[in-house]
Structure formats: C-alpha cells, structure tokens
Design an enzyme around this catalytic site. Structure first.
Site, PDB file in Angstrom:
ATOM      1  N   ASP A 234      -8.217 -43.265  15.676  1.00  0.00           N
ATOM      2  CA  ASP A 234      -8.208 -44.579  15.479  1.00  0.00           C
ATOM      3  C   ASP A 234      -7.295 -45.707  16.090  1.00  0.00           C
ATOM      4  O   ASP A 234      -7.285 -46.756  15.483  1.00  0.00           O
ATOM      5  CB  ASP A 234      -8.398 -44.579  13.896  1.00  0.00           C
ATOM      6  N   GLU A 235      -6.551 -45.332  16.831  1.00  0.00           N
ATOM      7  CA  GLU A 235      -5.551 -46.168  17.270  1.00  0.00           C
ATOM      8  C   GLU A 235      -5.492 -46.170  18.882  1.00  0.00           C
ATOM      9  O   GLU A 235      -5.871 -45.087  19.577  1.00  0.00           O
ATOM     10  CB  GLU A 235      -4.024 -45.890  17.084  1.00  0.00           C
ATOM     11  N   CYS A 604      15.994 -21.171  25.638  1.00  0.00           N
ATOM     12  CA  CYS A 604      16.363 -21.368  26.922  1.00  0.00           C
ATOM     13  C   CYS A 604      16.162 -23.108  27.171  1.00  0.00           C
ATOM     14  O   CYS A 604      15.496 -23.472  26.893  1.00  0.00           O
ATOM     15  CB  CYS A 604      15.164 -20.731  27.814  1.00  0.00           C
ATOM     16  N   CYS A 607      12.635 -23.823  29.662  1.00  0.00           N
ATOM     17  CA  CYS A 607      11.598 -23.877  29.233  1.00  0.00           C
ATOM     18  C   CYS A 607      11.308 -23.422  27.692  1.00  0.00           C
ATOM     19  O   CYS A 607      10.355 -23.476  27.004  1.00  0.00           O
ATOM     20  CB  CYS A 607      10.764 -22.672  29.945  1.00  0.00           C
ATOM     21  N   HIS A 622      14.469 -12.782  31.548  1.00  0.00           N
ATOM     22  CA  HIS A 622      14.082 -14.305  31.715  1.00  0.00           C
ATOM     23  C   HIS A 622      15.125 -15.201  32.621  1.00  0.00           C
ATOM     24  O   HIS A 622      14.623 -16.008  33.303  1.00  0.00           O
ATOM     25  CB  HIS A 622      14.267 -14.807  30.245  1.00  0.00           C
ATOM     26  N   HIS A 626      13.903 -17.178  36.138  1.00  0.00           N
ATOM     27  CA  HIS A 626      13.997 -18.360  36.737  1.00  0.00           C
ATOM     28  C   HIS A 626      14.718 -18.729  37.866  1.00  0.00           C
ATOM     29  O   HIS A 626      14.263 -19.488  38.590  1.00  0.00           O
ATOM     30  CB  HIS A 626      14.883 -19.304  35.496  1.00  0.00           C
TER      31      HIS A 626
END
Length: 690
Positions: A234-235, A604, A607, A622, A626
C-alpha cells in the site's frame, strides 16, 4: 545559515558554543535523571505503574490524535501484566536503561577541548552535507488509507461506519479509522483491542484480495513513473519531476490527479506527500491522513522551517530505542535540537550514524532512483499460538517451505544457505542455518534441510517460525563449479575439482527478541561508541579524555553488536595458525588475514553464517571456502595463477624450515660463503659413506 535555530547567535563564538553545548548536556541529563527516578518510583511503589510502560501498542498512528492515551496505556499494562511478553519487555527496557546510563557516563567525560574539537568536525560535515543538497527533484509518497480494512469495506459497505479490525484475537494487521478512535491499532493483540473497543468487529485476512488491489494501484503509479519504488502493498515512492516539467504543473496538481486516479481505479482513498526527497515525502504523506495531501516546496528555507519542529520519531529509521537514547542522553526531542547537539553526536557515534543524524537535521534524503541490486536473501515467517505439538510445528514448517519455494521459483532463484528462525513461548529468538552442497529451490529440498534443523531443537514450545534462503547462485558465474572446496584440495589439485560433500549446520546463540531500529543494527548504540573523527588536525585534549577515547576505541574493537553478553570480534584462529596461511603463506595469501572475522565468535563477517567455536571442522571448511572462492575469482579475472601461488608458498615453507633447523641454517650460510664444496668431492664423500 539557519536563522530559526539557537545556533545562529553562537556560530561566531566557538567558546560560547562549547559552553552552550556543555550546559545543554548537563541540564538534559539532570532533568532526565529526575524523571527516571520518578518513573521508577511509580513503577515500584506507586498506584499508577502503567505510566512508565511504553510499547508499540501505545504509540499513536494517524487517526489517533484524540485518543485518551493514559486510558489506553493503563489497559495495555493491565492486559499484559504477568505475561511472558511483559517479562520480555521488562528485560529489554532494563538493558536499554543500562546502555543509557553508560552513555551518560561517557558524555560526562567529554571536556571543553573535546567538544570544541568535535564542534569543528560537525561544522565541516554540515557544510559538506549542505553543499550536496539537491532541490531539483520532486518526489511523491503515496500511502493507502487503512488499506486492508478499506478493501474489506468495499465488499461490505455496512462496515464503513463500524469499528473494524483485520486480523484475529492474536494479532491485528490494521484497523479502520473508527476503531483507531478507541486506541486500536495495527500490531496490537486482538484481545487488548476488544478490551479497548467492545464493539470491535474482526475480519480475517485475505491477502489474495489485497494483492489484487495493490496491483491496480501500481498500474496507476506506472503512468507517472515507470521506475516507481514500491515499499509494501500500500505504499510507493514516485518521482514526478519529469511529468511536472512536461506538463508545466506543480506537484500539488499531480498529487490530486494521482489520488483521483487511484480512487477511480479501485474505489479506495489514499494520502500523498510531495517533497524534494523521499525522506521528507514520507513524513508529509502522514500529515493530512486520511484522504489528504501535504506539499513541501523545493526551497531550502521552507525545508529547514519544516524540519526544525519535526519530532524525531517521525523520521524513518528512528524508532523506540533510538528515540529513548536521543531523548534521555542528549535531550533531543526534535530535529532542531539534533542540529544543536551535533558535536555530541559526532563525539559519541560512528561516522555513518553521525552522518545520518546530521542529514536528518538538515532535511536531506534520497533524491535519485536507486539502481537495481540483486537480491541477497528471501524469507517468510508465521506467527501462531504457542504450541509444543510436533505435528503442528512440522505442518507449519511444510507450509513455510512451500511458500518460500514458490517465491524463489517466481524469481528463478536457487539458494545454498537455509536459515530457520524460531521464537519460543518466552519470546526468545533462535536461528539455525544449514549450507547445502548444491543450490536448491524445490519445496522438498528446502523442507528436508529445514526438518533437520527443527528436529535438532525439539522438544520446544514455539510461537513463531520462519525460513530464509540466502547465498543465491550468481547467474554470471553459473558455469563455474559452485560446490564448496577445501583449501588443501584446491592448492594440491591446482583446479576446482576437489569438493567437500558435507553440509554444515550452524548453531546460534539465543537472542532476546527486539524492536531495535534499522540504522542501529550495526556497531553503534548498543556497543561501545566509537567517536566520529575524520579530521587531520592535531587534537587538544586532557589526559583523562585521551585515555577515555583510547578505552572506547579498544572496547569498540572488541565489542560488536550483541544484546545479551560480552561482545567479541575474533579473527578466525584458522587464519592465524601455522597450518594455514599466517607464517608460511606468500604475500598473496597474507592478504586473506583480513578476509574473515568471527563476530561474537560465531557469525561470519562475510556471509553471516553462524558457526559456534565447537564446530571446528565446519569452521575450517567455511574459512577455506571463502579463501578458495576469492582466489578462484582472481584467477577468473586474470589474476595470478594457482601454480605461482603454490611455488611462493613452497619457498616460504623452505625458508621457515631452514630458520627452525640449525643444521640446515649452517648449510645455508656455507652456501653464501666463498668455501664452496666441489661437486666431485660431494659424490666422493657420498660413496665413502655408502
């Protein structure tokens, strides 16, 4: 520059400015301390404890100007008292009060030299922001009036004059203006609303109907601005600059025309605000609701006159918590006072937050249409009555998975990290995340991962569940292998063929649910406060002040955002060990030291995956992922080859072994001397030994 502010008479006298700010600070602190004492005493011993109980239910919305606020506050207090929600609100309020007291102590340590220093910084930044003011654009913010309730009234006109709420006894989505006269508002539990208004009529939600009418309004918006920005059903923000110039009309005429077009298309009324930027347009659309409009001219003096008396809570991004801190610590109630206290804001907050406050106090906001950005995540959640029945919980989980899958299919998205959000019956929020070995989209794949996460938490009584998918597949790199690789396999193979086939389940610490405002979700108010200082000038300060600032910076480096316990930012130990990339890595790998940190020792920083220290193997995989991903990206863009990196690493390893082994060190030194051993002698010695 600002004749309507109290700064105008002091701007030419820095010493008077310092004294003015100091006196304002201490007066505001003394007054608020007295007020806090009175409120606490009422809460503990008086007959009117509801006066100090403030929640989202007691905040006024459009159409609630004539409401008896004390009556509403008393009923909300009585209906909430003793509930788990009430206990959670008390816990949050206690934490906020503690932070406010801490900020007061830090403010009291500021000396005259400190404030004079930050006054110069604030003045320079205000001048820079003022120079960036853009008055060439005309923005219109359109907001439908009580949208859900108005749509329901279209189907049943008899409800128009009756107090109506869309939702249930558990939660109200919206209320019409008749119901708002009694203090009923969105986000309020239905049983409290019924107490406020015994004749209140409840209508269940029908989002298919609301979406249909929302699409009709967006067709109207598109005629005025094809690149309009929809923020909800509605905006919307609409840039009407071009159409005003093309037709040679004012924003006032376009606003009237657009509202009439919406009414003709849908039969619904709307309100509009027109201003030089989106921030002000949003504020203006709320002034003459319902079915009205407000126009703010594109003039600097008009903007400043408008913004000076504006309460800070009217600004988007300033909510309950930020409002309390600005009022209780700095005595700031409106934007004029925010401009007056700019040196203190620069001293106590980070660069980004100080800039936000200064921009707000000058009435600056976004003027350019934001460029399209790829989606980072997609989520949905559901609130229900607290239950510990596993059958109901898994049923809700299945519906969430199906809804999330449908939304992802509409946008052709495939994700790799699924996060499960749980809110317990005691209003504690937990999140659990799982990273899969491939990108997924189907309901079955999402549900299988979600079930694993939920089973690990049972038995548990829940009142909310949500699913979020993130780490979407990049279509530009779709040809690359996307599965997770370990650093060792990556280096040894020299290519991207080695993979890890295990999924990662990431645990999160329990966090109390909160209403904290968007701008302060980062390292600002709820941690230590890093002074904003971008000047290159030498700073005059006392020893105590210097020590205080040093301690603040030290605490800031150790305390990112967490509401429940001591905060820490730790560089991954995997990146700092001898087995990885610190002492043995070449210069290329040493750059990876800054690649990742574990915020609060489990999030992390790249991410936002959540891995507690106990998940040692998963954390190593992990980090390796990266690093390998970054190296692969550099290779893909034409950077150094993996082969050269491995050679550099081998040289560094040999050098370290030589330094650690005295015998090898002596041999190395002998090579650098003039006493070389002939190769024939070497073979003779070898043969003799054999």
């Amino acid at each position: 520059m600002y004749p309507n502010t109290a700064l105008s008479g002091l701007s030419g006298n820095p010493q008077m400015m310092v004294l003015y700010n100091l006196s304002s600070l201490f007066l505001a602190g003394d007054e608020k301390k007295g007020k806090t004492f009175v409120m606490d005493s009422i809460s503990d011993e008086g007959d009117q404890p509801w006066q100090s109980y403030h929640t989202v239910f007691t905040n006024a919305k459009a159409g609630m100007d004539g409401v008896d606020k004390e009556k509403v506050q008393k009923i909300v207090y009585e209906m909430s008292k003793g509930s788990k929600f009430f206990v959670n609100e008390q816990r949050k309020d206690a934490y906020i009060k503690q932070k406010i007291e801490s900020l007061r102590v830090q403010c009291a340590k500021l000396t005259e030299n400190d404030i004079f220093h930050f006054q110069k910084i604030a003045d320079r930044r205000i001048s820079e922001l003022e120079a960036s003011r853009d008055l060439s654009q005309i923005w219109l913010h359109s907001d439908m009036d009580a949208f859900y309730a108005a749509v329901e009234t279209l189907g049943n006109p008899q409800l128009k004059e009756m107090p109506l709420a869309v939702g249930s006894m558990s939660m109200i989505c919206t209320a019409n203006y008749e119901a708002r006269k009694y203090g009923v508002r969105a986000a309020m539990p239905g049983f409290i609303a019924r107490k406020l208004c015994p004749d209140l009529i409840f209508v269940p939600t029908n989002f298919e109907k609301y979406t249909y009418y929302s699409e009709l309004t967006r067709k109207v918006f598109q005629k005025y601005d094809p690149c309009f920005i929809a923020t909800s059903l509605d905006e919307a923000y609409i840039n009407i600059t071009k159409i005003c110039l093309k037709r040679g009309v004012s924003g006032d005429k376009i606003a009237e025309e657009l509202r009439s077009a919406i009414y003709e298309e849908t039969g619904l009324t709307s309100s509009a605000g027109v201003a030089p930027n989106r921030l002000l347009a949003k504020v203006c659309s709320d002034i003459n609701k319902p079915n009205g409009q407000y126009i703010l001219p594109n003039d600097q003096k008009a903007v400043m006159a408008f913004i000076m008396s504006l309460p800070i809570r009217k600004i988007g991004g300033i909510g309950k918590v930020t409002e309390n801190i600005l009022k209780d610590v700095f005595g700031i109630n409106n934007c004029e006072q925010m401009l007056q206290k700019s040196p203190l804001l620069c001293a106590m907050f980070s660069h980004s937050s100080a800039d936000f406050f200064l921009s707000v106090s000058l009435g600056l906001g976004g003027t350019n249409t934001p460029q399209f950005r790829s989606r980072k995540s997609m989520s949905n959640e559901r609130t229900f009555s607290a239950t510990d029945k596993e059958s109901l919980l898994f049923q809700n989980l299945e519906e969430l998975a199906e809804s999330l899958s449908d939304d992802m299919q509409k946008e052709s998205l495939y994700g790799r990290t699924l996060t499960l959000k749980l809110k317990t019956a005691t209003f504690e929020v937990r999140t659990r995340a799982l990273s899969t070995t491939k990108y997924i989209q189907s309901k079955d794949d999402i549900l299988n991962s979600a079930v694993k996460l939920l089973k690990a938490e049972l038995p548990l009584s829940l009142r909310l569940m949500g699913l979020r998918m993130s780490q979407f597949q990049d279509n530009n790199r779709a040809s690359l292998d996307t599965r997770q690789k370990t650093l060792t396999n990556y280096f040894c193979s020299g290519n991207s063929t080695a993979h890890s086939t295990t999924s990662e389940i990431h645990d999160d610490k329990v966090m109390v649910d909160s209403e904290y405002d968007g701008i302060f979700f980062s390292n600002d108010i709820f941690n230590s406060h890093i002074p904003y200082d971008d000047s290159n000038e030498p700073r005059e300060t006392s020893m105590n002040s210097a020590e205080a600032c040093t301690n603040q910076k030290k605490e800031s480096s150790e305390k990112p955002n967490n509401l429940n316990e001591t905060n820490e930012v730790q560089t991954s130990p995997l990146l700092m060990s001898d087995d990885t990339t610190t002492s043995t890595a070449p210069s290329k790998l040493k750059e990876q030291k800054e690649l990742l940190v574990w915020v609060n020792d489990y999030i992390c920083s790249i991410c936002e995956i959540q891995l507690p220290p106990s998940f040692t193997r998963e954390r190593q995989e992990h980090v390796d992922y990266h690093i390998a991903e970054r190296l692969q990206n550099e290779e893909f863009k034409g950077g150094n080859s993996t082969h050269s990196i491995c050679l550099d690493r081998s040289r560094e390893s040999r050098k370290r072994r030589v330094e650690e082994n005295p015998l090898k060190k002596r041999k190395s030194l002998s090579k650098n001397s003039n006493n070389y051993i002939p190769i024939d002698s070497f073979f003779v010695k070898t043969s003799k030994n054999n």
